[in-house]
Design an enzyme around this catalytic site. Structure first.
Site, short mmCIF file in Angstrom:
data_model
loop_
_atom_site.label_atom_id
_atom_site.label_comp_id
_atom_site.label_asym_id
_atom_site.label_seq_id
_atom_site.Cartn_x
_atom_site.Cartn_y
_atom_site.Cartn_z
N GLY A 35 1.84 -0.53 -1.72
CA GLY A 35 2.18 -1.40 -2.84
C GLY A 35 1.04 -1.47 -3.84
O GLY A 35 0.03 -0.78 -3.72
N LYS A 103 9.12 -8.02 3.18
CA LYS A 103 8.42 -6.83 2.75
C LYS A 103 9.45 -5.71 2.53
O LYS A 103 10.57 -5.81 2.98
CB LYS A 103 7.39 -6.41 3.81
N GLY A 105 9.62 -4.15 -0.74
CA GLY A 105 9.84 -3.93 -2.17
C GLY A 105 9.48 -2.51 -2.57
O GLY A 105 10.03 -1.96 -3.53
N GLY A 106 8.57 -1.90 -1.83
CA GLY A 106 8.18 -0.51 -2.08
C GLY A 106 8.83 0.45 -1.10
O GLY A 106 8.41 1.62 -1.00
N GLU A 112 5.27 0.13 7.77
CA GLU A 112 4.38 -1.04 7.67
C GLU A 112 4.53 -1.93 8.90
O GLU A 112 3.55 -2.45 9.43
CB GLU A 112 4.70 -1.84 6.40
N LYS A 130 4.01 -15.13 -4.80
CA LYS A 130 4.68 -14.76 -3.54
C LYS A 130 4.67 -15.88 -2.51
O LYS A 130 5.20 -15.72 -1.42
CB LYS A 130 3.99 -13.53 -2.91
O1 LIG Z 1 6.24 -4.21 1.39
C1 LIG Z 1 5.73 -3.52 0.54
C2 LIG Z 1 6.10 -2.11 0.33
O2 LIG Z 1 7.17 -1.75 1.13
C3 LIG Z 1 4.68 -4.09 -0.34
O3 LIG Z 1 3.62 -4.53 0.44
C4 LIG Z 1 5.29 -5.24 -1.10
O4 LIG Z 1 6.41 -4.75 -1.82
C5 LIG Z 1 4.29 -5.86 -2.06
O5 LIG Z 1 4.00 -4.97 -3.08
P1 LIG Z 1 3.06 -5.36 -4.29
O6 LIG Z 1 1.68 -5.53 -3.74
O7 LIG Z 1 3.19 -4.19 -5.23
O8 LIG Z 1 3.60 -6.62 -4.89
#
Ligand SMILES: O=C(CO)[C@H](O)[C@H](O)COP(=O)(O)O
Length: 252
Positions: A35, A103, A105-106, A112, A130
């Site tokens: 991320g 988690k 979002g990416g 993970e 968050k």
């Molecule tokens: O879970 C994740 C990826 O799968 C990331 O850790 C989560 O989306 C947070 O991302 P960012 O630091 O860009 O806000």
């Protein structure tokens, strides 16, 4: 809404504080999440290089973090060789009062979660947007669910029928009729394909009052590989605040 530069500086603060406090010379095997916030953590690791264990091995959770770690000159390894880690650091999309997290979002939450589970200590880093009491207050894009391509449409249908069925997850969430959609790529025609070759459904359950219960129900659906609900895994969370300071929370 916080300005983009304040948000970036909040991510930076949280990442630096967590790296400085936890990646001590005693840490030899380090899990590194994915991320935009983790980019700052990798930069801080690079700055602190002289204070790190000389044989530090980093276990990345995605193509993204693997490339960043290699570019930064760190030795990368995998769980085949290093099944037990001292520490893992990762970002999150939302973190509740008990440090349960959304988690994915990416689209990297499968690896993970495996890496976090392999670590003796799991630290989350995030900006203040968050931080919430209950999951679903801030993150409105739904719970990321990684599914094998063969099953995406049946899993979607099962999720959307949850409220009509016996509802094993009764009371766990607020949405009267959960909806799921296939995550589509933005710089490619078609869906997002994960680092493990799977697809992502984002499912909107409203407020998640009992994340562990919902996680259990979703994981039972055939074809689901992993759910972006991390329950009872984090030991500490660092939040960068809009005023440039950082706050740190343990599970309450
Ligand atoms: O879970 C994740 C990826 O799968 C990331 O850790 C989560 O989306 C947070 O991302 P960012 O630091 O860009 O806000």
């Amino acid at each position: 809404m916080a300005s983009p530069s304040l948000v970036e500086s909040a991510k930076l603060q949280a990442a630096c504080q967590a790296v400085d406090n936890h990646v001590t010379p005693g840490v030899r095997r380090l899990g590194v999440g994915s991320g935009s916030t983790i980019v700052y953590a990798i930069e801080r690791l690079k700055e602190n290089r002289n204070d790190l264990h000389p044989d530090l091995v980093c276990i990345p959770t995605s193509f993204q973090s693997r490339m960043l770690l290699i570019e930064a000159g760190f030795r990368v390894g995998d769980l085949d060789e290093f099944p037990e880690l001292d520490l893992a650091i990762d970002g999150a999309d939302e973190i509740d009062a008990q440090l349960n997290a959304i988690k994915g979002g990416g689209a990297a939450h499968l690896r993970e979660k495996v890496v976090a589970a392999a670590a003796r200590s799991f630290i989350l880093i995030a900006d203040h947007r968050k931080d919430s009491k209950t999951l679903g207050e801030q993150w409105k894009k739904g719970i990321p669910i990684e599914v094998i391509p063969f099953a995406y449409n049946t899993v979607k249908a099962k999720i959307e029928q949850l409220a009509d069925s016996t509802d094993l997850a009764k009371g766990a969430y607020s949405a009267p009729a959960p909806r799921a959609h296939l995550r589509m790529a933005t710089a490619k025609a078609g869906p997002v394909v994960t680092d493990s070759g799977n697809l992502i459904l984002d499912a909107d359950f409203g407020l998640i009052r009992d994340p562990l219960k919902l996680l259990g129900v979703l994981k039972m659906l055939p074809g689901v590989v992993e759910v972006g609900l991390f329950c009872g895994m984090a030991n500490k969370a660092y939040f960068g605040l809009a005023d440039g300071s950082t706050t740190c929370r343990m599970p309450c």
